[in-house]
Design a protein around this motif. Structure first.
Motif, mmCIF file in Angstrom:
data_model
loop_
_atom_site.group_PDB
_atom_site.id
_atom_site.type_symbol
_atom_site.label_atom_id
_atom_site.label_comp_id
_atom_site.label_asym_id
_atom_site.label_seq_id
_atom_site.Cartn_x
_atom_site.Cartn_y
_atom_site.Cartn_z
ATOM 1 N N PRO A 178 10.533 6.272 8.580
ATOM 2 C CA PRO A 178 9.656 4.492 8.602
ATOM 3 C C PRO A 178 9.545 3.414 7.338
ATOM 4 O O PRO A 178 9.663 2.640 6.745
ATOM 5 C CB PRO A 178 8.840 5.198 9.102
ATOM 6 N N VAL A 179 9.311 4.952 6.580
ATOM 7 C CA VAL A 179 9.033 3.922 4.824
ATOM 8 C C VAL A 179 10.473 3.791 4.663
ATOM 9 O O VAL A 179 10.511 2.259 3.905
ATOM 10 C CB VAL A 179 9.366 5.263 3.760
ATOM 11 N N ALA A 180 11.542 3.877 4.939
ATOM 12 C CA ALA A 180 12.889 3.493 4.412
ATOM 13 C C ALA A 180 12.875 1.902 5.046
ATOM 14 O O ALA A 180 13.517 1.196 4.641
ATOM 15 C CB ALA A 180 14.308 4.401 4.725
ATOM 16 N N ARG A 181 12.779 2.217 6.378
ATOM 17 C CA ARG A 181 12.471 0.942 7.043
ATOM 18 C C ARG A 181 11.908 0.021 6.452
ATOM 19 O O ARG A 181 12.029 -1.286 6.909
ATOM 20 C CB ARG A 181 12.429 1.309 8.615
ATOM 21 N N GLN A 182 10.786 0.050 6.152
ATOM 22 C CA GLN A 182 9.756 -0.656 5.908
ATOM 23 C C GLN A 182 10.410 -1.311 4.072
ATOM 24 O O GLN A 182 10.282 -2.320 4.277
ATOM 25 C CB GLN A 182 7.871 0.000 5.395
ATOM 26 N N ASP A 183 11.017 -0.380 3.556
ATOM 27 C CA ASP A 183 11.557 -0.677 2.634
ATOM 28 C C ASP A 183 11.868 -2.012 2.357
ATOM 29 O O ASP A 183 12.674 -2.479 1.448
ATOM 30 C CB ASP A 183 12.046 0.848 1.801
ATOM 31 N N ALA A 189 0.594 -0.956 -0.685
ATOM 32 C CA ALA A 189 -0.307 -0.226 0.285
ATOM 33 C C ALA A 189 1.093 1.680 -0.214
ATOM 34 O O ALA A 189 0.293 2.438 -0.530
ATOM 35 C CB ALA A 189 -0.982 -0.081 1.600
ATOM 36 N N CYS A 190 2.013 0.977 0.207
ATOM 37 C CA CYS A 190 2.989 2.909 0.852
ATOM 38 C C CYS A 190 3.045 3.137 -1.137
ATOM 39 O O CYS A 190 3.215 3.018 -1.309
ATOM 40 C CB CYS A 190 3.878 2.229 1.001
ATOM 41 N N VAL A 191 2.704 4.191 -0.975
ATOM 42 C CA VAL A 191 2.673 5.358 -1.748
ATOM 43 C C VAL A 191 4.169 6.180 -1.931
ATOM 44 O O VAL A 191 4.363 7.411 -2.542
ATOM 45 C CB VAL A 191 1.844 6.011 -1.785
ATOM 46 N N HIS A 192 4.842 5.621 -0.956
ATOM 47 C CA HIS A 192 6.076 6.706 -1.015
ATOM 48 C C HIS A 192 5.349 8.286 -0.827
ATOM 49 O O HIS A 192 6.633 9.375 -1.282
ATOM 50 C CB HIS A 192 7.003 6.578 -1.989
ATOM 51 N N CYS A 193 4.442 8.724 0.159
ATOM 52 C CA CYS A 193 4.318 9.896 -0.170
ATOM 53 C C CYS A 193 5.451 11.232 0.992
ATOM 54 O O CYS A 193 5.386 11.997 1.307
ATOM 55 C CB CYS A 193 2.798 10.547 1.053
ATOM 56 N N GLY A 194 5.946 10.383 1.957
ATOM 57 C CA GLY A 194 7.282 11.152 2.908
ATOM 58 C C GLY A 194 6.591 11.397 3.811
ATOM 59 O O GLY A 194 7.347 11.672 5.622
ATOM 60 N N ALA A 195 4.822 11.470 4.144
ATOM 61 C CA ALA A 195 4.610 11.971 5.611
ATOM 62 C C ALA A 195 4.745 11.640 7.179
ATOM 63 O O ALA A 195 5.077 11.772 7.967
ATOM 64 C CB ALA A 195 2.437 11.850 5.864
ATOM 65 N N CYS A 196 5.431 10.404 6.745
ATOM 66 C CA CYS A 196 6.164 9.449 7.974
ATOM 67 C C CYS A 196 7.440 10.006 8.199
ATOM 68 O O CYS A 196 8.365 9.655 9.087
ATOM 69 C CB CYS A 196 5.896 7.946 7.989
ATOM 70 N N SER A 197 8.156 10.030 6.599
ATOM 71 C CA SER A 197 9.834 10.153 6.911
ATOM 72 C C SER A 197 10.842 10.585 8.345
ATOM 73 O O SER A 197 11.379 10.400 8.774
ATOM 74 C CB SER A 197 10.036 10.423 5.861
ATOM 75 N N PHE A 221 1.110 9.338 11.685
ATOM 76 C CA PHE A 221 0.911 9.700 10.222
ATOM 77 C C PHE A 221 0.620 9.665 8.978
ATOM 78 O O PHE A 221 0.494 10.376 8.040
ATOM 79 C CB PHE A 221 1.868 10.381 10.462
ATOM 80 N N CYS A 222 0.626 7.971 9.085
ATOM 81 C CA CYS A 222 1.119 7.682 7.609
ATOM 82 C C CYS A 222 -0.758 7.569 6.726
ATOM 83 O O CYS A 222 -1.922 7.111 7.830
ATOM 84 C CB CYS A 222 0.960 6.251 7.760
ATOM 85 N N PRO A 223 -1.100 8.171 5.588
ATOM 86 C CA PRO A 223 -2.062 8.277 5.292
ATOM 87 C C PRO A 223 -3.093 7.047 5.433
ATOM 88 O O PRO A 223 -4.010 6.602 5.003
ATOM 89 C CB PRO A 223 -2.683 9.274 4.347
ATOM 90 N N TYR A 224 -1.711 5.746 5.010
ATOM 91 C CA TYR A 224 -2.693 4.623 4.959
ATOM 92 C C TYR A 224 -3.261 3.738 5.974
ATOM 93 O O TYR A 224 -3.087 2.448 6.037
ATOM 94 C CB TYR A 224 -2.002 3.253 3.512
ATOM 95 N N GLY A 225 -2.227 3.969 7.766
ATOM 96 C CA GLY A 225 -2.189 3.717 8.318
ATOM 97 C C GLY A 225 -1.529 1.781 8.281
ATOM 98 O O GLY A 225 -1.708 1.307 9.007
ATOM 99 N N ILE A 226 -0.009 2.745 7.632
ATOM 100 C CA ILE A 226 0.790 1.636 7.886
ATOM 101 C C ILE A 226 1.320 1.738 8.995
ATOM 102 O O ILE A 226 2.378 2.746 9.644
ATOM 103 C CB ILE A 226 1.553 1.976 6.620
ATOM 104 N N ASP A 227 2.144 -0.125 9.765
ATOM 105 C CA ASP A 227 2.462 0.145 10.877
ATOM 106 C C ASP A 227 3.302 -0.022 10.572
ATOM 107 O O ASP A 227 3.571 -1.409 10.499
ATOM 108 C CB ASP A 227 1.112 -0.853 11.654
HETATM 109 S S1 SF4 Z 1 3.167 7.800 5.435
HETATM 110 FE FE1 SF4 Z 1 2.572 5.744 4.901
HETATM 111 S S2 SF4 Z 1 2.211 5.872 2.573
HETATM 112 FE FE2 SF4 Z 1 3.420 7.758 3.166
HETATM 113 S S3 SF4 Z 1 5.640 6.949 2.773
HETATM 114 FE FE3 SF4 Z 1 5.394 6.660 5.718
HETATM 115 S S4 SF4 Z 1 4.529 4.510 5.448
HETATM 116 FE FE4 SF4 Z 1 4.215 4.649 2.863
#
Ligand code: SF4
Ligand code: SF4
Length: 509
Positions: free
Chosen positions: A97-102, A73-81, A152-158
């Motif tokens: 966080p996004v890099a950790r998930q990646d 689901a991640c769109v790499h919007c950067g809101a969590c970064s 802060f993630c619009p998709y609620g990615i945990d």
């Molecule tokens: S906020 Fe959510 S969708 Fe955006 S980069 Fe982070 S994990 Fe991905």
């Protein structure tokens, strides 16, 4: 320790400059052969680790639908970064966080998606090499599973769930983390994280009875293994001896005494913490939780009350029902869970947090206080991650924020809030949660504490705050250790029930 210094305070809030590779190779010690085997994991990294790790990943993706969603689901919007305290403190981009998930997503793409199988480079897919596995061990042990980023993630990615899956995979191939694996082993063997045997616990409680008698002139009991007691108290073992934790234990005992509640500890199950959650392993999580059920059944208690411990409350609140049969939704086919259901008194919330217990008694007028006893303190409250973002209290949304604050305001005259962008569900981790409270991660712990220390400094400078109240054993230990590095007195941190203990009137019922 001596050569670890605190990062410079910044004007808050600020997005830090990147320092690629700053925390490369700063991960924790690897768990040893005997420890791993005692938990049923391979003793050391197995020869066919690659295939086993991919198979385990497939297994987890099949079992936990959420993990697959988080991978896709991640769109790499950067809101969590810039929301992770470890990124803010270390400036290492892999702690975003996004890099950790990646780190996991890139492997997922390679082995579990068609584009990744056909055109790996085009879609950022990577083979699971030894280098990647080492990177996982390093950076998935630089995440405290605090879940701030998910707010802060619009998709609620945990990200916490991704970290748990990564740790589960690492353990399954014999590449675990020493501290967590060692602690879980002690709970299975002795009943608590410290390896404190029953007789030592009994001695400690007798000593506490003497101390409280000397202080107050009143016989406040610290009972152990009392069959037929109303309440079984399950509290973090740090409460039995560590400072400032022990002052909260004294507070709980005084509350039970003042309200005429019969209670007991269990020498067999003397630990609220459950590191099975930190390593993301369901079997370990359940095995640790089952000791509590066994103690409750053997002692015949009517209520289970959980002491001040953040992740323990999350496990109790969110998972005990299906793990052990405490709470609604117990397995109808589990005969012991059903026995416990019959035994517990359902007029009360099962399980109950000690703050819920105390606040309920305050609301009923069963407790009275001399608030002036806390007048030397100007108090602020640090919401602990697992309580704030993984549980509730009082049976209504937000109760986990209100109830500890209500207690503080009932027992003390001076309370102020920290910056609202860092409290309630947006609270920052103390820097030592998620199974990272070990000396081999001291640099990470100090740097990860930076955001909370900055905000604390603000209220200390502007409003004279000199007491940081918490309801988590890990926060207490972590803050006691890192606060002096940031120029604060280590005694500035303490439990909510330490404040209760200071002010409670024991003579009245
Ligand atoms: S906020 Fe959510 S969708 Fe955006 S980069 Fe982070 S994990 Fe991905
Ligand atoms: S869960 Fe917490 S520690 Fe982990 S990446 Fe998110 S903010 Fe950072």
């Amino acid at each position: 320790m001596a050569d670890i210094t605190a990062p410079a305070y910044r004007v808050f809030p600020i997005i830090p400059a990147l320092k690629p590779g700053a925390m490369e190779g700063s991960g924790p010690y690897v768990s040893g052969e005997k420890m791993n085997e005692a938990l049923g994991f391979p003793g050391k990294l197995v020869d066919d680790w690659h295939d086993k790790a991919i198979a385990k990943m497939g297994d987890l993706l099949g079992k936990y639908r959420s993990l697959t969603v988080y991978m896709d689901a991640c769109v790499h919007c950067g809101a969590c970064s810039d929301k992770c305290h470890y990124f803010i403190g270390t400036q290492d981009p892999k702690n975003m966080p996004v890099a950790r998930q990646d780190l996991m997503r890139s492997v997922y793409r390679r082995y579990f998606t068609l584009p990744g199988k056909l055109f790996p480079k085009l879609v950022g897919a990577r083979d699971l090499t030894r280098e990647v596995l080492d990177e996982w061990h390093n950076y998935y042990h630089q995440c405290s599973e605090c879940r701030r980023c998910s707010v802060f993630c619009p998709y609620g990615i945990d990200t916490a769930e991704v970290t748990m899956a990564a740790r589960d995979i690492l353990d399954s191939v014999g590449y675990g983390q020493k501290y967590d694996i060692e602690i879980i082993g002690k709970v299975h063997k002795i009943g608590n994280n410290l390896g404190l045997p029953g007789p030592a616990l009994i001695d400690t409680m007798e000593g506490l009875e003497e101390d409280v008698k000397e202080d107050t002139g009143i016989d406040v009991r610290f009972p152990i293994d009392v069959k037929g007691a109303e309440v079984l108290l399950i509290t973090p073992s740090a409460d039995f001896f560590a400072e400032p934790h022990i002052d909260s234990l004294i507070g709980y005992a005084k509350v039970f005494h003042a309200t005429g509640t019969s209670w007991t500890l269990s020498s067999m199950s003397s630990e609220a913490a459950n590191f099975g959650m930190f390593i993301g392993n369901y079997e370990q999580l359940r095995k640790v939780a089952l000791r509590i059920r066994q103690a409750a059944l053997e002692l015949g208690v009517k209520r289970i009350v959980v002491g001040e411990c953040g992740h323990a409350w999350r496990v109790a609140y969110s998972f005990w029902n299906t793990l052990s049969g405490v709470g609604e939704g117990a397995d109808p086919d589990d005969k012991f869970a059903q026995m416990l259901q019959k035994q517990l008194d359902h007029r009360y919330r099962q399980p109950t947090h000690i703050c819920e217990f105390t606040w309920d008694m305050i609301e009923r007028g069963a407790l009275s206080f001399d608030k002036e006893a806390n007048d030397k303190h100007i108090i602020t409250f640090h919401d602990s991650c697992n309580v704030a973002r993984g549980s509730s209290m009082g049976g209504y949304p937000g109760g986990q924020f209100d109830i500890p604050r209500n207690i503080i305001k009932s027992v003390a005259n001076h309370f102020v809030e920290m910056d609202p962008s860092t409290t309630h569900e947006k609270t920052f981790c103390c820097g030592g949660g998620g199974g990272l409270l070990t000396d081999d991660l001291m640099e990470l712990r100090v740097k990860g504490a930076l955001p909370r220390m900055e905000v604390l400094k603000q209220v200390a400078d502007e409003q004279g705050v000199n007491f940081l109240a918490v309801i988590c054993a890990i926060c207490k230990t972590q803050f006691s250790k890192v606060m002096p590095i940031y120029g604060f007195d280590r005694k500035m941190v303490g439990g909510v029930h330490q404040l209760v203990s200071n002010a409670i009137r024991l003579g009245e019922k």
